[in-house]
Design a protein around this motif. Structure first.
Motif, PDB file in Angstrom:
ATOM      1  N   GLN A 112      93.310 -15.161 -98.878  1.00 52.58           N
ATOM      2  CA  GLN A 112      92.801 -14.158 -97.944  1.00 52.58           C
ATOM      3  C   GLN A 112      91.283 -14.266 -97.789  1.00 52.58           C
ATOM      4  OE1 GLN A 112      95.637 -11.081 -99.900  1.00 52.58           O
ATOM      5  NE2 GLN A 112      94.759 -10.045 -98.134  1.00 52.58           N
ATOM      6  N   GLU A 113      90.581 -14.523 -98.877  1.00 52.07           N
ATOM      7  CA  GLU A 113      89.134 -14.710 -98.790  1.00 52.07           C
ATOM      8  C   GLU A 113      88.814 -15.959 -97.982  1.00 52.07           C
ATOM      9  OE1 GLU A 113      84.943 -14.695 -99.296  1.00 52.07           O
ATOM     10  OE2 GLU A 113      86.484 -13.149 -99.204  1.00 52.07           O
ATOM     11  N   LEU A 114      89.620 -17.012 -98.144  1.00 47.73           N
ATOM     12  CA  LEU A 114      89.411 -18.226 -97.352  1.00 47.73           C
ATOM     13  C   LEU A 114      89.679 -17.965 -95.864  1.00 47.73           C
ATOM     14  CD1 LEU A 114      91.058 -20.842 -99.736  1.00 47.73           C
ATOM     15  CD2 LEU A 114      88.618 -20.589 -99.256  1.00 47.73           C
ATOM     16  N   LEU A 115      90.675 -17.122 -95.574  1.00 49.66           N
ATOM     17  CA  LEU A 115      90.934 -16.757 -94.188  1.00 49.66           C
ATOM     18  C   LEU A 115      89.761 -15.983 -93.602  1.00 49.66           C
ATOM     19  CD1 LEU A 115      94.689 -15.646 -94.143  1.00 49.66           C
ATOM     20  CD2 LEU A 115      93.679 -17.602 -92.966  1.00 49.66           C
ATOM     21  N   SER A 123      94.547 -10.397 -87.632  1.00 49.32           N
ATOM     22  CA  SER A 123      94.016 -10.959 -86.390  1.00 49.32           C
ATOM     23  C   SER A 123      93.916 -12.486 -86.377  1.00 49.32           C
ATOM     24  CB  SER A 123      92.617 -10.373 -86.116  1.00 49.32           C
ATOM     25  OG  SER A 123      91.749 -10.635 -87.211  1.00 49.32           O
ATOM     26  N   VAL A 124      94.267 -13.129 -87.487  1.00 48.30           N
ATOM     27  CA  VAL A 124      94.126 -14.578 -87.557  1.00 48.30           C
ATOM     28  C   VAL A 124      95.112 -15.253 -86.607  1.00 48.30           C
ATOM     29  CG1 VAL A 124      95.793 -14.980 -89.417  1.00 48.30           C
ATOM     30  CG2 VAL A 124      93.809 -16.483 -89.182  1.00 48.30           C
ATOM     31  N   THR A 125      94.705 -16.371 -86.043  1.00 42.97           N
ATOM     32  CA  THR A 125      95.549 -17.062 -85.062  1.00 42.97           C
ATOM     33  C   THR A 125      96.276 -18.276 -85.638  1.00 42.97           C
ATOM     34  OG1 THR A 125      93.625 -18.346 -84.338  1.00 42.97           O
ATOM     35  CG2 THR A 125      94.125 -16.326 -83.119  1.00 42.97           C
ATOM     36  N   ILE A 126      95.922 -18.691 -86.860  1.00 41.87           N
ATOM     37  CA  ILE A 126      96.600 -19.838 -87.455  1.00 41.87           C
ATOM     38  C   ILE A 126      97.986 -19.417 -87.945  1.00 41.87           C
ATOM     39  CG2 ILE A 126      94.439 -20.949 -88.118  1.00 41.87           C
ATOM     40  CD1 ILE A 126      94.879 -19.960 -90.954  1.00 41.87           C
ATOM     41  N   PRO A 127      98.958 -20.330 -87.983  1.00 42.35           N
ATOM     42  CA  PRO A 127     100.319 -19.973 -88.404  1.00 42.35           C
ATOM     43  C   PRO A 127     100.365 -19.502 -89.865  1.00 42.35           C
ATOM     44  CG  PRO A 127     100.284 -22.099 -87.285  1.00 42.35           C
ATOM     45  CD  PRO A 127      98.859 -21.736 -87.565  1.00 42.35           C
ATOM     46  N   ILE A 128     101.078 -18.418 -90.107  1.00 45.93           N
ATOM     47  CA  ILE A 128     101.265 -17.880 -91.450  1.00 45.93           C
ATOM     48  C   ILE A 128     102.750 -17.613 -91.660  1.00 45.93           C
ATOM     49  CG2 ILE A 128     100.801 -15.931 -93.001  1.00 45.93           C
ATOM     50  CD1 ILE A 128      98.105 -15.600 -91.731  1.00 45.93           C
ATOM     51  N   ARG A 135     102.886 -11.435 -85.998  1.00 46.40           N
ATOM     52  CA  ARG A 135     103.067 -12.819 -85.551  1.00 46.40           C
ATOM     53  C   ARG A 135     103.500 -13.747 -86.680  1.00 46.40           C
ATOM     54  NH1 ARG A 135      97.464 -13.521 -82.298  1.00 46.40           N
ATOM     55  NH2 ARG A 135      96.804 -12.282 -84.080  1.00 46.40           N
ATOM     56  N   SER A 136     103.456 -13.265 -87.904  1.00 46.62           N
ATOM     57  CA  SER A 136     103.857 -14.090 -89.047  1.00 46.62           C
ATOM     58  C   SER A 136     105.369 -14.201 -89.120  1.00 46.62           C
ATOM     59  CB  SER A 136     103.318 -13.491 -90.344  1.00 46.62           C
ATOM     60  OG  SER A 136     103.853 -14.156 -91.472  1.00 46.62           O
ATOM     61  N   THR A 137     105.853 -15.358 -89.521  1.00 45.89           N
ATOM     62  CA  THR A 137     107.282 -15.516 -89.781  1.00 45.89           C
ATOM     63  C   THR A 137     107.548 -15.227 -91.258  1.00 45.89           C
ATOM     64  OG1 THR A 137     106.868 -17.888 -90.072  1.00 45.89           O
ATOM     65  CG2 THR A 137     107.700 -17.153 -87.932  1.00 45.89           C
ATOM     66  N   VAL A 138     108.796 -14.879 -91.562  1.00 44.99           N
ATOM     67  CA  VAL A 138     109.163 -14.460 -92.919  1.00 44.99           C
ATOM     68  C   VAL A 138     110.486 -15.111 -93.316  1.00 44.99           C
ATOM     69  CG1 VAL A 138     109.773 -12.510 -94.415  1.00 44.99           C
ATOM     70  CG2 VAL A 138     107.996 -12.233 -92.676  1.00 44.99           C
TER      71      VAL A 138
END
Length: 304
Positions: free
Chosen positions: A136-139, A240-245, A271-274
């Motif tokens: 999370q800090e890296l994000l 708000s991140v746009t990279i895939p998670i 937007r995250s998949t689980v």
């Protein structure tokens, strides 16, 4: 007079026993754990040695995956899915954070998520527990530059609460901790049918005891307080991140309890998949269900 002599005798006996107990050497590494250490490497970060594993996998693939592991164990947590990852990625890298596993464990030392994140670089990240907060800090840094995830749903164990907030009691508890206490604190976060064997628990304990790591557990646990303090910094980028998670979840996880954790996760990261694993899988899915975990991760990676 007789009573007074009795207490003196007990004291004279107890002192050497306590001294002997406090100087019990760490357990010897099992052949598998010794092989993990001997095949790994070290790099130096600000004068401190950081242990890491770096395997070359698929030739010609440009992709790298870095594995960030959880509290309180080591990079060895990934060994059950290591070979599977090397079949997909060009390089598979796992490190022991400062204070964990075979990395240096300085004391006294101010352990923080910010320092742990500074050790890492930008690649595919596969994280777990404590490693989630580092991710999370890296994000956050990624966004600024162009164990639980949410503190409100995190349920630390009683021993964790005592160690992180125990004040003067914490150093005493860390010194008294032994292998027979350790499983009582760790196995409840595993599923009833997927708990580690005694030999696996010894490997985990050996990693903790290496370089007197048991004596810094209370300092490492300050990440729980840091997570509450910096919630906006670490949860905000997730929303708000746009990279895939992608999130791989063991629904029996007592640290991130179902369903409140999953409801908050889906609300915060729509937007995250689980991937939800079988009902009996808990907090350590990569150890409890390595094939299910690996399939879920590969399905995500191969989807884009």
């Amino acid at each position: 007079m007789v009573m007074r002599e009795w207490w003196v005798q007990v004291g004279l006996l107890a002192v050497p026993l306590l001294v002997a107990y406090l100087h019990i050497p760490p357990p010897q590494l099992s052949p598998a754990l010794h092989s993990w250490k001997s095949s790994g490497k070290f790099f130096t970060y600000k004068g401190l040695r950081i242990f890491y594993q770096d395997s070359v996998g698929v030739v010609g693939s440009p992709e790298i995956v870095v594995l960030l592991r959880g509290f309180p164990t080591s990079s060895y947590d990934w060994y059950k899915i290591w070979e599977g990852l090397t079949l997909r990625f060009h390089r598979v890298i796992a490190l022991d954070f400062l204070g964990f596993g075979f990395s240096d464990k300085p004391r006294p030392h101010h352990y923080s998520i910010f320092k742990q994140a500074s050790i890492n670089r930008r690649v595919n990240l596969l994280s777990h527990d404590y490693g989630d907060i580092v991710a999370q800090e890296l994000l956050y840094r990624f966004k600024q530059n162009g164990s639980g995830i949410f503190p409100e749903t995190h349920r630390p164990l009683l021993l964790q609460k005592l160690l992180k907030d125990g004040g003067k009691l914490s150093p005493i508890l860390t010194r008294l901790m032994n292998f027979f206490v350790f499983p009582r604190g760790l196995t409840p976060v595993f599923g009833r049918y997927t708990r580690p064997s005694e030999s696996e628990l010894w490997d985990m304990w050996a990693g903790i005891r290496n370089n007197d790591g048991n004596l810094v557990i209370d300092s490492l646990l300050q990440y729980i307080n840091q997570r509450k303090k910096f919630r906006r910094r670490w949860v905000g980028p997730l929303a708000s991140v746009t990279i895939p998670i992608h999130f791989i979840y063991g629904p029996l996880d007592p640290v991130n309890p179902y369903p409140e954790f999953l409801e908050l996760y889906r609300k915060t990261l729509p937007r995250s998949t689980v991937s939800i694993l079988d009902d009996h899988i808990s907090h350590y899915p990569q150890l409890e269900d390595p094939m299910g975990f690996l399939n879920a991760y590969m399905g995500f990676i191969n989807s884009f």
